[in-house]
Design a protein around this motif. Structure first.
Motif, PDB file in Angstrom:
ATOM      1  N   TYR A  46     -51.578  -4.887  22.365  1.00 50.33           N
ATOM      2  CA  TYR A  46     -52.697  -5.816  22.281  1.00 50.33           C
ATOM      3  C   TYR A  46     -52.404  -6.877  21.219  1.00 50.33           C
ATOM      4  CZ  TYR A  46     -53.905  -3.011  18.162  1.00 50.33           C
ATOM      5  OH  TYR A  46     -53.867  -2.348  16.960  1.00 50.33           O
ATOM      6  N   ASP A  48     -53.799  -8.950  18.058  1.00 49.16           N
ATOM      7  CA  ASP A  48     -54.794  -8.749  17.003  1.00 49.16           C
ATOM      8  C   ASP A  48     -55.865  -9.837  17.079  1.00 49.16           C
ATOM      9  OD1 ASP A  48     -56.006  -7.608  14.788  1.00 49.16           O
ATOM     10  OD2 ASP A  48     -54.949  -8.923  13.398  1.00 49.16           O
ATOM     11  N   SER A  49     -57.079  -9.422  17.328  1.00 46.51           N
ATOM     12  CA  SER A  49     -58.200 -10.350  17.438  1.00 46.51           C
ATOM     13  C   SER A  49     -59.469  -9.604  17.089  1.00 46.51           C
ATOM     14  CB  SER A  49     -58.298 -10.938  18.851  1.00 46.51           C
ATOM     15  OG  SER A  49     -58.589  -9.917  19.784  1.00 46.51           O
ATOM     16  N   ALA A  50     -60.539 -10.348  16.931  1.00 43.71           N
ATOM     17  CA  ALA A  50     -61.823  -9.725  16.609  1.00 43.71           C
ATOM     18  C   ALA A  50     -62.265  -8.795  17.746  1.00 43.71           C
ATOM     19  CB  ALA A  50     -62.880 -10.805  16.361  1.00 43.71           C
ATOM     20  N   ALA A  52     -60.283  -7.213  19.938  1.00 43.61           N
ATOM     21  CA  ALA A  52     -59.430  -6.020  19.962  1.00 43.61           C
ATOM     22  C   ALA A  52     -59.835  -5.041  18.865  1.00 43.61           C
ATOM     23  CB  ALA A  52     -57.961  -6.426  19.801  1.00 43.61           C
ATOM     24  N   ARG A  53     -60.110  -5.554  17.682  1.00 41.90           N
ATOM     25  CA  ARG A  53     -60.539  -4.673  16.581  1.00 41.90           C
ATOM     26  C   ARG A  53     -61.872  -4.021  16.893  1.00 41.90           C
ATOM     27  NH1 ARG A  53     -58.241  -9.023  13.608  1.00 41.90           N
ATOM     28  NH2 ARG A  53     -60.279  -9.996  13.361  1.00 41.90           N
ATOM     29  N   PHE A  54     -62.772  -4.763  17.528  1.00 42.90           N
ATOM     30  CA  PHE A  54     -64.069  -4.200  17.908  1.00 42.90           C
ATOM     31  C   PHE A  54     -63.889  -3.074  18.927  1.00 42.90           C
ATOM     32  CE2 PHE A  54     -67.525  -4.184  21.049  1.00 42.90           C
ATOM     33  CZ  PHE A  54     -68.589  -3.804  20.246  1.00 42.90           C
ATOM     34  N   LEU A  56     -61.197  -1.186  19.429  1.00 40.99           N
ATOM     35  CA  LEU A  56     -60.558  -0.027  18.799  1.00 40.99           C
ATOM     36  C   LEU A  56     -61.553   0.757  17.945  1.00 40.99           C
ATOM     37  CD1 LEU A  56     -57.124  -1.560  17.764  1.00 40.99           C
ATOM     38  CD2 LEU A  56     -57.559   0.093  19.574  1.00 40.99           C
ATOM     39  N   LYS A  57     -62.457   0.045  17.298  1.00 38.65           N
ATOM     40  CA  LYS A  57     -63.464   0.703  16.476  1.00 38.65           C
ATOM     41  C   LYS A  57     -64.516   1.402  17.337  1.00 38.65           C
ATOM     42  CE  LYS A  57     -66.848  -0.180  12.795  1.00 38.65           C
ATOM     43  NZ  LYS A  57     -67.481  -1.221  11.932  1.00 38.65           N
ATOM     44  N   SER A  58     -64.846   0.787  18.469  1.00 38.55           N
ATOM     45  CA  SER A  58     -65.897   1.334  19.332  1.00 38.55           C
ATOM     46  C   SER A  58     -65.391   2.463  20.224  1.00 38.55           C
ATOM     47  CB  SER A  58     -66.489   0.223  20.207  1.00 38.55           C
ATOM     48  OG  SER A  58     -66.980  -0.834  19.420  1.00 38.55           O
ATOM     49  N   THR A  63     -57.100   5.795  20.332  1.00 34.59           N
ATOM     50  CA  THR A  63     -56.069   6.071  19.322  1.00 34.59           C
ATOM     51  C   THR A  63     -55.858   7.556  19.072  1.00 34.59           C
ATOM     52  OG1 THR A  63     -57.749   5.822  17.577  1.00 34.59           O
ATOM     53  CG2 THR A  63     -56.460   3.860  18.154  1.00 34.59           C
TER      54      THR A  63
END
Length: 272
Positions: A46, A48-50, A52-54, A56-58, A63
């Motif tokens: 992926y 790195d973007s807002a 993608a981070r959202f 992965l967190k959600s 992971t």
């Protein structure tokens, strides 16, 4: 001499044959079930973007190491057979309305529309436009299960029925669905946009449907209007390279080629 007659060598040889047979069967079971295959977390690619981070967190499952069910969980063959033939116990039957759209060449495209059963968590109007896998439609068990879950979480769902896939819908032109045709999916999306001008779209495609939806959103920038995101599930990225794989006998891959070809033949012959 009598002692020799009492202890012949044949039973010992026979026991060796039985032991070899048992060992061969165990080897086949271990090989077919992939029991020696190690478990690992998914490999993610992926940017790195807002967003993608959202995601992965959600979605912490993205992971985490995948721990399959014991014995049969590592075998794609058994998982495919169990789900394909048995499906989910008591699969839901969401209630929807079938829509008919006349295409420019005279073909009749159909899709099923399912209204949400609860308010969306963010209070917005969001519609999932869904494209099923090869030769599939809204009546398949995995689509019904997905739609039922989406409805209960506040999503409206529109599910395309691939042209020619429904047994009770006759073809009105000399063509059926193909691997890359986006005409019917585009007609369904345009209907949703016009009928619900306030709605936002989540585009979802399964397998062959993943190819179609990705192709659709990339064909023009206008197709991306009001689209929050596009999700491709189990997409095959190259039909030609996949066909090379399906022609192999290893892991019984050629058997799947036969099943898919036989299914396509039945659909074609049903419209003969």
């Amino acid at each position: 001499m009598s002692a020799m007659l009492e202890t012949p060598e044949l039973p010992a040889v026979f026991d060796g044959v039985k032991l070899a047979a048992v060992a061969a069967v165990l080897y086949v079971i271990v090989r077919c079930l992939n029991l020696k295959s190690p478990t690992a977390p998914p490999e993610l690619t992926y940017q790195d973007s807002a967003l993608a981070r959202f995601l992965l967190k959600s979605c912490p499952l993205l992971t985490k190491e995948y721990i399959p069910p014991l014995i049969w969980g590592k075998s794609g063959h058994i998982q495919t057979a169990l789900y394909g033939k048995m499906g989910r116990v008591r699969s839901p039957h969401p209630y929807g309305h079938r829509k008919y759209l006349t295409m420019p060449d005279g073909a009749t495209a159909t899709f099923d529309l399912f209204e949400p059963q609860s308010e969306h968590c963010i209070g917005e109007d969001v519609t999932m436009v869904i494209c099923p896998g090869i030769a599939n439609h809204s009546e398949k068990q995995y689509i019904r299960t997905f739609v039922d879950y989406a409805q209960k979480n506040g999503y409206r769902c529109a599910v395309l029925n691939h042209l020619g896939a429904l047994p009770n819908i006759e073809l009105t032109s000399a063509r059926m669905f193909t691997y890359g045709c986006t005409w019917e999916f585009g007609a369904m999306v345009n209907y949703i946009k016009k009928t619900y001008p306030q709605t936002q779209l989540v585009v979802v495609g399964f397998s062959l449907g993943g190819n179609i939806v990705c192709k659709y959103v990339g064909e023009s920038q206008a197709n991306q209007e009001r689209v929050l995101c596009c999700v491709s599930v189990c997409q095959g990225y190259s039909a030609l390279r996949a066909q090379e794989t399906f022609m192999q006998w290893d892991q019984c891959r050629r058997f799947y080629n036969f099943l898919m070809a036989d299914n396509m033949k039945k659909i074609i012959l049903s419209h003969r």
